[in-house]
Design a protein around this motif. Sequence first.
Motif, PDB file in Angstrom:
ATOM      1  N   ARG A 125       3.520  12.518   1.991  1.00 55.32           N
ATOM      2  CA  ARG A 125       3.937  11.243   1.947  1.00 55.32           C
ATOM      3  C   ARG A 125       3.635  11.127   3.648  1.00 55.32           C
ATOM      4  N   ARG A 129      -1.643  10.952   5.123  1.00 56.52           N
ATOM      5  CA  ARG A 129      -1.754   9.497   4.734  1.00 56.52           C
ATOM      6  C   ARG A 129      -2.926   9.073   3.932  1.00 56.52           C
ATOM      7  N   HIS A 130      -4.045   9.789   3.911  1.00 60.65           N
ATOM      8  CA  HIS A 130      -5.170   9.659   3.123  1.00 60.65           C
ATOM      9  C   HIS A 130      -4.869  10.017   1.666  1.00 60.65           C
ATOM     10  N   ASN A 132      -3.877   8.876  -1.864  1.00 63.14           N
ATOM     11  CA  ASN A 132      -3.428   7.797  -2.408  1.00 63.14           C
ATOM     12  C   ASN A 132      -2.439   8.235  -3.652  1.00 63.14           C
ATOM     13  N   VAL A 150      -3.351   2.430  -8.110  1.00 67.26           N
ATOM     14  CA  VAL A 150      -3.768   2.639  -7.057  1.00 67.26           C
ATOM     15  C   VAL A 150      -4.849   1.499  -6.712  1.00 67.26           C
ATOM     16  N   LYS A 155      -1.821   0.414  -3.073  1.00 67.96           N
ATOM     17  CA  LYS A 155      -0.752   1.283  -2.533  1.00 67.96           C
ATOM     18  C   LYS A 155      -0.550   2.638  -2.937  1.00 67.96           C
ATOM     19  N   ARG A 156       0.252   3.528  -1.892  1.00 66.48           N
ATOM     20  CA  ARG A 156       0.003   4.911  -2.410  1.00 66.48           C
ATOM     21  C   ARG A 156       1.172   5.048  -3.792  1.00 66.48           C
TER      22      ARG A 156
END
Length: 469
Positions: A125, A129-130, A132, A150, A155-156
Amino acid sequence: MGKQTTRVPPEALERQRGFTEQIRRRFADRQAHPLAFVDTYGCQQNVADGQKLSGMLREMGFSFTREPKEADLVLLNTCAVREHAEQRVFGNLGALTHAKRENPEQVVVLCGCMAQEPRTSERIRKSYRHVNLVFGPHALWRFPELLWQVYDTGKRIFAVEDEAGSIAEGLPVERESGVRAWVSIMYGCDNFCTYCVVPYVRGRERSREPERVEEEVRSLVSAGRKDLTLLGQNVNAYGRGTTCDFPALLERLDRIPGDYWLRFMSSHPKDASPRLFDTMARCGHVAKQLHLPFQSGSDRVLGAMGRRYTRRQYLDLVAYARSVMPGLVLTSDVIIGFPGETEAEAMETISLVEEVGFDALFTFLYSPRPGTAAAKLPDPVPREEKQRWFDRLLEVQNARSAAIHAAYTGKTLRVLGEEAGGDPEYPVSARTEGNRLVRVKGDPSLIGQFFDVRVTGSNTWALYGEKEE
């Protein structure tokens, strides 16, 4: 976590099929199928999970690639049992930043046992950040819904809630071609061995209904699969929440007509019994091969590991199994360097290896798993010293394996052609009932067939031979 087995209702699975269709429609206007790269780490249970995930992706309209940079979706199906596997995953995740930079629309998914660990999901987290989508084994059946979230929200998504786990039947499976197949018959583990993270990431023991297991095995045999392995973290504890225990399940499956072998793994010695071995001996389809992890030959270390059996009890089990199955091929798992283990205790493990005479071993230097009881124990012995003990174990077992294989020279064995070999002189890779690897001089048309081989040579890890005419 509760211990009651819960089963995913049909209407919940039908809802997932709705999300599958929505994803398929999302890509409908493309001239080519979207591509997925699926990479699975760890045990056979993870392989079986990876085949289900691939089956779901296939139904969503994806085809597959072995190049992450070509993929519209990259899925890493992870293992948390060994530190080395975790480091490989983090390394590969880091490398994916380059592919994502070139293709910002690429979706990166991390799932499996690592994802279920709170420390890992938080690390993802904050630092990756890449990525998903992150979900653990409990949420596998909800993959279509999570992936749609997704795509729909941008959003993740993290689905890593702590739960006991459930059973979802009827998920699609994208099996690899060949003669082998994995059949999960139960999930989770109640043992809580002090070195093992599995109960924390895969939940409590829960068993599939025997009717559903039989249905799957019948289908695989009808489709030409001839080497079937029943899977569970503690497979011979099968039966919680059903009317059938593991020996009874073996007898039930053995009645399925066809020419095939049934195997199973992994077994826990505390749940192995003379009745199980009698059943194995009696059933014609059940391979006379047993993977029975002992982990340590020291009673003190076994107690510290929480294994719930003694050296003597293990030796008695092996003696009985061999008495009813004289040709039994026996393999095991061993850990060297458990926290607090002394050199004398490590030598007790090696003496057990010498006393039993295993056909092969899966050997491990202890790897601390955060969150387990053993990770909190003092561990004063330097790794270099543990490595010396470990090297002695390998020396003893490799000599034993080489001697066992050498004794097969001149004998004729029934084998199953499994796949093309990498050696032009021995173009067929085959397996015996005991799961020994045999490199065969013969035509590739033998793949998928049972046939006899005369053994002409060997080394520590394989036999070599020629098809008997």
